[in-house]
Design a protein around this motif. Structure first.
Motif, PDB file in Angstrom:
ATOM      1  N   SER B 178       0.835  -1.210   0.000  1.00 15.83           N
ATOM      2  CA  SER B 178       0.000   0.000   0.000  1.00 15.83           C
ATOM      3  C   SER B 178       0.868   1.258   0.000  1.00 15.83           C
ATOM      4  O   SER B 178       0.636   2.188  -0.777  1.00 15.83           O
ATOM      5  CB  SER B 178      -0.902   0.032   1.229  1.00 15.83           C
ATOM      6  OG  SER B 178      -1.740  -1.088   1.258  1.00 15.83           O
ATOM      7  N   TYR B 182       1.208   4.203  -2.928  1.00 17.72           N
ATOM      8  CA  TYR B 182       1.125   5.656  -2.738  1.00 17.72           C
ATOM      9  C   TYR B 182       2.388   6.346  -3.253  1.00 17.72           C
ATOM     10  O   TYR B 182       2.334   7.452  -3.796  1.00 17.72           O
ATOM     11  CB  TYR B 182       0.928   5.997  -1.255  1.00 17.72           C
ATOM     12  CG  TYR B 182      -0.473   5.777  -0.737  1.00 17.72           C
ATOM     13  CD1 TYR B 182      -1.563   6.395  -1.352  1.00 17.72           C
ATOM     14  CD2 TYR B 182      -0.701   4.980   0.374  1.00 17.72           C
ATOM     15  CE1 TYR B 182      -2.854   6.210  -0.868  1.00 17.72           C
ATOM     16  CE2 TYR B 182      -1.992   4.786   0.862  1.00 17.72           C
ATOM     17  CZ  TYR B 182      -3.054   5.399   0.241  1.00 17.72           C
ATOM     18  OH  TYR B 182      -4.326   5.218   0.720  1.00 17.72           O
ATOM     19  N   GLU B 291      -3.427   6.073   4.770  1.00 15.08           N
ATOM     20  CA  GLU B 291      -3.165   7.187   3.849  1.00 15.08           C
ATOM     21  C   GLU B 291      -2.649   8.407   4.606  1.00 15.08           C
ATOM     22  O   GLU B 291      -1.738   9.093   4.136  1.00 15.08           O
ATOM     23  CB  GLU B 291      -4.400   7.488   2.995  1.00 15.08           C
ATOM     24  CG  GLU B 291      -5.305   8.577   3.486  1.00 15.08           C
ATOM     25  CD  GLU B 291      -6.647   8.588   2.752  1.00 15.08           C
ATOM     26  OE1 GLU B 291      -7.640   8.961   3.402  1.00 15.08           O
ATOM     27  OE2 GLU B 291      -6.691   8.232   1.551  1.00 15.08           O
ATOM     28  N   TYR B 294       1.003   7.688   5.282  1.00 18.28           N
ATOM     29  CA  TYR B 294       1.872   7.901   4.124  1.00 18.28           C
ATOM     30  C   TYR B 294       2.066   9.394   3.868  1.00 18.28           C
ATOM     31  O   TYR B 294       3.183   9.866   3.617  1.00 18.28           O
ATOM     32  CB  TYR B 294       1.324   7.205   2.866  1.00 18.28           C
ATOM     33  CG  TYR B 294       2.225   7.523   1.705  1.00 18.28           C
ATOM     34  CD1 TYR B 294       3.447   6.877   1.576  1.00 18.28           C
ATOM     35  CD2 TYR B 294       1.910   8.548   0.823  1.00 18.28           C
ATOM     36  CE1 TYR B 294       4.330   7.229   0.581  1.00 18.28           C
ATOM     37  CE2 TYR B 294       2.792   8.912  -0.173  1.00 18.28           C
ATOM     38  CZ  TYR B 294       4.000   8.242  -0.295  1.00 18.28           C
ATOM     39  OH  TYR B 294       4.881   8.624  -1.264  1.00 18.28           O
ATOM     40  N   GLU B 295       0.977  10.149   3.961  1.00 13.58           N
ATOM     41  CA  GLU B 295       1.084  11.595   3.711  1.00 13.58           C
ATOM     42  C   GLU B 295       1.984  12.277   4.731  1.00 13.58           C
ATOM     43  O   GLU B 295       2.751  13.181   4.391  1.00 13.58           O
ATOM     44  CB  GLU B 295      -0.309  12.239   3.697  1.00 13.58           C
ATOM     45  CG  GLU B 295      -0.943  12.057   2.345  1.00 13.58           C
ATOM     46  CD  GLU B 295      -2.373  12.551   2.244  1.00 13.58           C
ATOM     47  OE1 GLU B 295      -2.918  13.073   3.232  1.00 13.58           O
ATOM     48  OE2 GLU B 295      -2.934  12.394   1.155  1.00 13.58           O
TER      49      GLU B 295
END
Lengths: 229, 494
Positions: B178, B182, B291, B294-295
């Motif tokens: 995942s 990204y 998410e 990751y950001e």
């Protein structure tokens, strides 16, 4: 006496100290505590109240007494020798055989609109943890607490207080000054020392910490130790 | 789990992440088998070291001669063995590999701790033999290891991410994928990525410690379900956080999630409030979702840390600024009331209808140089700690419609389309140059990052090496993580 260790593999005995002994243990590690006195009978209670001066609280105290408030074992706002003598007689008479040896705590009356809580708890994964939070009747429903691992330093303690969601409660409140954060930090640092230095400590609760004129005061405390008395 | 074998050094981890040569044990000719896929992916990613496919039937795999016996591999030629062979054969394989000078093994094979009491015995034996051989053993039951500086994609799954400064370690192999997905979508790349599998010998925190020493890595990104010895996890995590930001996602925080985690990794439920407090004390950045994690990591990898919480929003549309101001209001960041000197300076640059406060809303009054100039003026002001820039994508969107419409390139459309796209790139490169030059985070956000990734502004952000946030709310959350970490460091004199 309680059985601890929910997973069944590591059950160990523990016991609680009386309020007076609990406070004494925490005070030994630098947790600021009010000038409570222990009285064995009516006249000692009256004398202690006179020494403290002004309005006092009276509580029945014993290693096996929990849930004092629920059992009506607390008398608040007593003024004058007669009031103290009557309350002391009632409390001593309310003791049951199960309570074991009892005495009376005579404490300066602490008044305030705000209540906080602080405590220690041994976590099965992370070991001794320290907590501070909002207290009072909505404490559990609000769940506004912050937690760290013991030991903490001053910066950690400040972070814990900053992290509470309801910061407005810590500010100026209903004519009272804001909560003295340095005083609260000192309480947390003392608690942390107790958690680090008392190897038998399982948990400690200071509940409530009543905020009076901005200063949080430990009104009640309960310490639980591993082993047997 | 997470019990670092004390003999392990960075050399062992370098053997894993930067091997001179790799033995792929169980390199099958069947394209459906893990051994085939692993070899395929190592070749496809352009790995330049020596490769030794091992297959008991010999022959060729993917055009490479397969060795039937590890004895035929020259001593000292390989540092890593990637293991896809059945569990029962692996102890002998490790012994032979160690004799060839191999220092690290990644074990993709299943049939260990996850497979009942017999598997657990096999796993314990693996750890024991590895200690005896002085070998790093990752897994078993793991999906693989990726190292972009070594052009190595030793995984039984895809993808292979672009090179970057984020190092990933996960207790779930699929989250490695995942995060890499990204990375591909955003262009903010990965240095190392590894799935711990059953974490028999080494776990998340062992890798975090290596990442803190790794010159290829600026930020660590981890997915965890269980922490083993919590006290040791905390102490080691904190030591890593003092040197490098660590972004954590914890799985199994609700009763339902905790039951799922118990069956996935055998992790015991922790009190989430305690775990959260532990992260805050250690200085780790905790993200709620994959998410968001990751950001946050992409932000640490591409933006400087802010010196303070004061944010200025630069927008070309009123509503964007308003919702972003709201988002800031929900965090520990501060919407800086516009300082008088900055207001006066902007007054000279803008027509009178601009917002004259923060958010700085240009209100459509911009000419060719307005946006870069306003952005630079705001970013340079000493009271401004960070900027969120929302003034991009509109022109690129118009350009796209005109370019794809029926009249292009006639009627002057070619010139105006080129102008719009050039302008978008000016905005995004200005934002990146200011961030790097001033040492202040400047985050750019537009939903076009998701809805129209070929928009000139979105591509411009990627080309400038930065992350384009798909909404200003997400930019605000990422910036809050940065400020949280910066503040944690500052308050501890780090």
């Amino acid at each position: 006496m309680t059985e601890r260790g929910g997973d069944g593999s590591n059950r160990s005995r523990s016991y609680t100290l009386s309020e007076f002994e609990s406070k004494k243990l925490l005070a030994r590690h630098g947790v600021p505590m009010p000038q409570d006195r222990l009285a064995g009978d009516l006249e000692e209670a009256v004398a202690a109240a006179a020494e403290i001066g002004g309005s006092v609280a009276l509580k029945l105290c014993g290693a096996r007494i929990a849930h004092k408030t629920e059992r009506g074992l607390v008398r608040l706002g007593l003024e004058g020798a007669d009031a103290v003598r009557v309350a002391a007689a009632e409390l001593l008479a309310a003791a049951t055989d199960d309570d074991g040896e009892v005495s009376l705590i005579v404490a300066p009356m602490v008044r305030g609109h705000r209540e906080l809580i602080a405590g220690l708890n041994r976590d099965p994964h992370f070991g001794m943890t320290i907590m501070v939070g909002l207290g009072g009747i909505f404490a559990e429903a609000l769940g506004d607490v912050s937690i760290r691992l013991v030991p903490i330093d001053r910066v950690d303690a400040e972070d814990m207080i900053d992290e509470l969601a309801n910061q407005a409660i810590l500010g100026p409140f209903r004519g009272e000054p804001p909560v003295d954060r340095a005083a609260l930090v000192d309480i947390l640092l003392g608690l942390s020392r107790a958690g680090a230095e008392e190897p038998r400590l399982v948990s400690a609760d200071i509940n409530p910490l009543i905020v009076t004129e901005g200063v949080p005061v430990a009104v009640d405390a309960l310490v639980e130790l591993e082993g047997t008395p | 789990m997470n019990s670092a074998a004390s003999f392990l050094t960075d050399d062992h981890f370098l053997a894993l992440f930067e091997p001179q040569g790799i033995v792929v044990a169980g390199a099958s000719t069947h394209p459906g088998k893990f051994g085939f896929v692993a070899l395929h992916n190592i070749l496809a990613s352009g790995y330049e070291g020596e490769l030794f496919p091992l297959n008991r039937d010999g022959g060729e795999v993917l055009g490479r001669k397969a060795f039937t016996d590890i004895e035929d591999v020259p001593g000292g030629a390989a540092d890593l063995v990637f293991v896809c062979t059945p569990a029962s054969t692996n102890v002998a394989l490790l012994r032979a590999a160690a004799a060839k000078g191999i220092k690290a093994a990644f074990i993709a094979s299943a049939g260990y701790g996850e497979a009942g009491p017999e598997g657990q015995l096999a796993q314990a034996e693996l750890v024991e033999v590895a200690a005896e051989l002085g070998m790093l053993v990752v897994g078993p039951n793991g999906q693989g290891v990726v190292s972009t500086p070594a052009k190595m994609c030793a995984q039984i799954v895809a993808p292979y991410p672009p090179r970057g400064r984020i190092a990933v370690v996960s207790q779930s192999g699929n989250f490695v994928s995942s995060f890499q997905n990204y990375a591909i979508a955003s262009g903010i790349g990965i240095s190392r990525a590894v799935s711990c599998g059953n974490a028999a010998q080494v776990g998340v925190v062992d890798f975090l410690e290596f990442f803190a020493n790794d010159p290829q890595t600026d930020v660590a990104l981890a997915y965890v379900e269980g922490v083993g010895d919590g006290r040791s996890f905390y102490q080691r995590l904190r030591a890593v956080c003092e040197r490098m930001p660590v972004v954590l996602v914890k799985g199994g925080v609700t009763p339902g999630g905790a039951r799922a985690a118990a069956s996935h990794t055998g992790s015991l439920a922790t009190d989430d409030r305690v775990f959260d407090g532990m992260c805050r004390q250690a200085g780790a950045i905790r993200a709620e979702t994959i998410e968001e994690a990751y950001e946050a990591a992409a932000t640490f990898a591409t933006q400087p840390l802010p010196q303070g919480p004061r944010v200025v929003i630069v927008s070309t549309a009123g509503g964007w600024g308003v919702v972003t101001a709201d988002a800031i209001g929900r965090t520990n960041l501060e919407l800086l009331p516009l300082p008088e000197d900055l207001r006066a300076e902007l007054d000279r640059m803008l027509p009178p209808r601009w917002s004259r406060n923060n958010p700085i809303d240009l209100a459509g009054g911009e000419t060719k140089d307005t946006i870069p100039e306003v952005l630079a003026t705001a970013a340079r002001h000493p009271q401004v700690d960070a900027v969120i820039f929302l003034g991009m994508g509109i022109q690129g969107n118009v350009a796209k419609m005109e370019r794809e419409g029926p009249f292009y390139p006639d009627y002057g459309l070619d010139r105006i389309v080129a102008y719009h796209e050039r302008q978008e790139r000016r905005y995004t490169s200005t934002a990146a140059e200011l961030a790097d030059g001033l040492g202040k985070p400047i985050l750019t956000a537009t939903e076009l990052a998701v809805t129209s990734p070929d928009n000139a502004a979105v591509r411009g952000v990627a080309e400038s090496g930065k992350y384009c946030y798909p909404s200003s709310n997400r930019a605000v959350i990422a910036l809050e993580h940065l400020w949280y970490y910066a503040r944690w460091r500052a308050r501890r004199g780090l």
